[in-house]
Structures are given as C-alpha cells and as structure tokens.
Design a protein around this motif. Structure first.
Motif, PDB file in Angstrom:
ATOM      1  N   TRP A  63      45.484  45.775  49.436  1.00  0.00           N
ATOM      2  CA  TRP A  63      45.601  46.643  48.256  1.00  0.00           C
ATOM      3  C   TRP A  63      46.380  45.945  47.148  1.00  0.00           C
ATOM      4  O   TRP A  63      45.992  45.973  45.986  1.00  0.00           O
ATOM      5  CB  TRP A  63      46.280  47.958  48.665  1.00  0.00           C
ATOM      6  CG  TRP A  63      46.099  49.055  47.670  1.00  0.00           C
ATOM      7  CD1 TRP A  63      45.028  49.889  47.555  1.00  0.00           C
ATOM      8  CD2 TRP A  63      47.015  49.450  46.646  1.00  0.00           C
ATOM      9  NE1 TRP A  63      45.227  50.781  46.526  1.00  0.00           N
ATOM     10  CE2 TRP A  63      46.440  50.531  45.954  1.00  0.00           C
ATOM     11  CE3 TRP A  63      48.266  48.992  46.261  1.00  0.00           C
ATOM     12  CZ2 TRP A  63      47.073  51.156  44.883  1.00  0.00           C
ATOM     13  CZ3 TRP A  63      48.896  49.617  45.200  1.00  0.00           C
ATOM     14  CH2 TRP A  63      48.298  50.688  44.525  1.00  0.00           C
ATOM     15  N   VAL A  64      47.475  45.273  47.515  1.00  0.00           N
ATOM     16  CA  VAL A  64      48.296  44.582  46.518  1.00  0.00           C
ATOM     17  C   VAL A  64      47.588  43.322  46.011  1.00  0.00           C
ATOM     18  O   VAL A  64      47.649  43.008  44.819  1.00  0.00           O
ATOM     19  CB  VAL A  64      49.700  44.277  47.103  1.00  0.00           C
ATOM     20  CG1 VAL A  64      50.515  43.412  46.165  1.00  0.00           C
ATOM     21  CG2 VAL A  64      50.436  45.575  47.403  1.00  0.00           C
ATOM     22  N   ARG A  67      45.234  44.019  43.285  1.00  0.00           N
ATOM     23  CA  ARG A  67      45.888  44.279  42.008  1.00  0.00           C
ATOM     24  C   ARG A  67      46.412  43.002  41.361  1.00  0.00           C
ATOM     25  O   ARG A  67      47.133  43.042  40.378  1.00  0.00           O
ATOM     26  CB  ARG A  67      47.003  45.298  42.171  1.00  0.00           C
ATOM     27  CG  ARG A  67      46.427  46.682  42.028  1.00  0.00           C
ATOM     28  CD  ARG A  67      46.943  47.657  43.028  1.00  0.00           C
ATOM     29  NE  ARG A  67      46.134  48.875  42.997  1.00  0.00           N
ATOM     30  CZ  ARG A  67      44.972  49.033  43.607  1.00  0.00           C
ATOM     31  NH1 ARG A  67      44.446  48.055  44.272  1.00  0.00           N
ATOM     32  NH2 ARG A  67      44.314  50.170  43.553  1.00  0.00           N
ATOM     33  N   GLU A  69      48.461  40.609  42.666  1.00  0.00           N
ATOM     34  CA  GLU A  69      49.715  40.044  43.185  1.00  0.00           C
ATOM     35  C   GLU A  69      49.388  39.044  44.279  1.00  0.00           C
ATOM     36  O   GLU A  69      48.571  39.320  45.159  1.00  0.00           O
ATOM     37  CB  GLU A  69      50.599  41.165  43.721  1.00  0.00           C
ATOM     38  CG  GLU A  69      51.905  40.698  44.293  1.00  0.00           C
ATOM     39  CD  GLU A  69      52.815  40.015  43.298  1.00  0.00           C
ATOM     40  OE1 GLU A  69      53.321  38.930  43.618  1.00  0.00           O
ATOM     41  OE2 GLU A  69      53.000  40.568  42.193  1.00  0.00           O
ATOM     42  N   LEU A 125      55.751  46.384  49.673  1.00  0.00           N
ATOM     43  CA  LEU A 125      54.602  45.974  48.868  1.00  0.00           C
ATOM     44  C   LEU A 125      54.082  47.108  47.995  1.00  0.00           C
ATOM     45  O   LEU A 125      53.720  46.905  46.825  1.00  0.00           O
ATOM     46  CB  LEU A 125      53.466  45.484  49.771  1.00  0.00           C
ATOM     47  CG  LEU A 125      53.646  44.131  50.436  1.00  0.00           C
ATOM     48  CD1 LEU A 125      52.518  43.877  51.423  1.00  0.00           C
ATOM     49  CD2 LEU A 125      53.724  43.017  49.399  1.00  0.00           C
ATOM     50  N   LEU A 126      54.021  48.319  48.561  1.00  0.00           N
ATOM     51  CA  LEU A 126      53.376  49.428  47.860  1.00  0.00           C
ATOM     52  C   LEU A 126      54.305  50.209  46.928  1.00  0.00           C
ATOM     53  O   LEU A 126      53.832  50.824  45.973  1.00  0.00           O
ATOM     54  CB  LEU A 126      52.751  50.387  48.882  1.00  0.00           C
ATOM     55  CG  LEU A 126      51.639  49.783  49.742  1.00  0.00           C
ATOM     56  CD1 LEU A 126      51.187  50.771  50.806  1.00  0.00           C
ATOM     57  CD2 LEU A 126      50.465  49.325  48.882  1.00  0.00           C
ATOM     58  N   TYR A 129      54.075  50.381  43.051  1.00  0.00           N
ATOM     59  CA  TYR A 129      52.868  50.965  42.479  1.00  0.00           C
ATOM     60  C   TYR A 129      52.864  52.494  42.509  1.00  0.00           C
ATOM     61  O   TYR A 129      51.890  53.112  42.101  1.00  0.00           O
ATOM     62  CB  TYR A 129      51.628  50.436  43.218  1.00  0.00           C
ATOM     63  CG  TYR A 129      51.474  48.948  43.063  1.00  0.00           C
ATOM     64  CD1 TYR A 129      50.867  48.407  41.936  1.00  0.00           C
ATOM     65  CD2 TYR A 129      51.963  48.072  44.031  1.00  0.00           C
ATOM     66  CE1 TYR A 129      50.732  47.037  41.784  1.00  0.00           C
ATOM     67  CE2 TYR A 129      51.837  46.702  43.878  1.00  0.00           C
ATOM     68  CZ  TYR A 129      51.224  46.193  42.751  1.00  0.00           C
ATOM     69  OH  TYR A 129      51.096  44.832  42.593  1.00  0.00           O
TER      70      TYR A 129
END
Length: 194
Positions: A63-64, A67, A69, A125-126, A129
C-alpha cells in the motif's frame, strides 16, 4: 531505546542465570496455563504465526509502495527479516525449556517477536496516511498484546519469553521509526532532477 535494551538484558540475564525473576516467571506461567476459552486463546496465539502476521505487513508495504514511498517499506522489510536473525541464535544459546515440554528454545518467543515487528512496522508505515494516526499504533499494540496473552495462556511460552521478545523488537521498531523519519526528512529536501 536504551530502556528497552536494559530490560531485555536484565530479563535475559535472569533466564540464563536461573535468577529469582525466572522462578517467579515460571510460577506465574504455570498458574496461567489453561485459563481462558481454548478456541479464543489459540486464535490469539496464532496472531503471531508468520502465515498471519507477514501478510499484514506485506499489505502495508504494498500500500505504501503504491503511494510512491520506497525507503520506509524497505526498512520495514529489513526489520522483519532481522527478527529470525536475532531470535533464533538467542533461542539456541539460551535453550530455555517451555512450560509444557522439556524441549528447549523458548526464550525469546519467535511468535511474540513476529507479531510485534509485523504489526508495529505496519502501523508505522500506515499511520502517516491516516487522519487519526494514533489508531494504527493502538491497533498494533492490541494485536501484539493479544498474541502474547494467547501464547502464555495456551502454555506455548512463559511470560518472560514474551516480554523479552517485546523488548528486543521494541528496539527494532524504534530504529525503524528513526530511520523512517530520516528517510522522510531526506526525501522532503531532495530536489527533482532538471
């Protein structure tokens, strides 16, 4: 980080030296084994299985990455890869028997370590966001603690096996957080190529 390292060192010393803390740990562990509904405690213990925890971290990494990253997901993956590199030699060196077996290799707990790093790294990590960034670390702590409770109540580990893993992996997660912040700071100052 130094506090976590000190607690881990103290706990490890007590386990290796058969100190008073180890004896208390084993009395408490014996008293706790078998409590709670078996299905629920088994489910909680299973949260530390690689088949459960790694896909959670993997989804967060993907997911990251989607985006844009790159550094933080790499650092999270390296932290997870460090878990067996740290835990397995310690298990072999300390050779602590488990609560319900004479087999050795129970300190520190690999399942507790896997849960702590996988859920903790996913949260780190999340969190940037999310509007309510505090929710992810709270969820990671709850999952990690639930795993530890399941491991102790099922008799898979002594309480200090779990606590030692949390301290060891706390050091890894603090390092991950520091490296993640540095990566974000370095990335923010970078200029696009002309």
């Amino acid at each position: 980080m130094s506090g976590l390292s000190a607690v881990f060192a103290l706990t490890t010393w007590q386990i290796v030296a058969d100190g008073p803390l180890r004896r208390v740990d084993e009395r408490v562990g014996r008293a706790l084994v078998g409590h709670g509904p078996a299905g629920l405690t088994e489910f909680l213990a299973d949260l530390g299985n690689m088949q459960v925890a790694l896909p959670v971290l993997g989804c967060a990494i993907v997911w990251v990455l989607a985006r844009g990253e790159r550094r933080a997901p790499l650092v999270a993956a390296l932290a997870m890869a460090a878990v067996p590199l740290l835990v397995v030699p310690l298990k072999e060196w300390i050779a602590r028997p488990g609560p319900l077996t004479d087999a050795t290799g129970y300190y520190p707990s690999g399942h507790a370590a896997t849960a702590a790093v996988a859920y903790g790294a996913a949260a780190l990590l999340l969190s940037p966001y999310l509007r309510r960034a505090w929710m992810m670390p709270v969820a990671a702590v709850l999952l990690t603690v639930a795993t530890g409770i399941g491991l102790v109540l099922r008799g898979y580990h002594w309480p200090l096996d779990v606590a030692g893993s949390w301290c060891l992996c706390g050091v890894l997660l603090v390092a991950l957080r520091v490296l993640g912040r540095r990566a974000a700071r370095d990335g923010a100052g970078a200029q696009p190529p002309k």
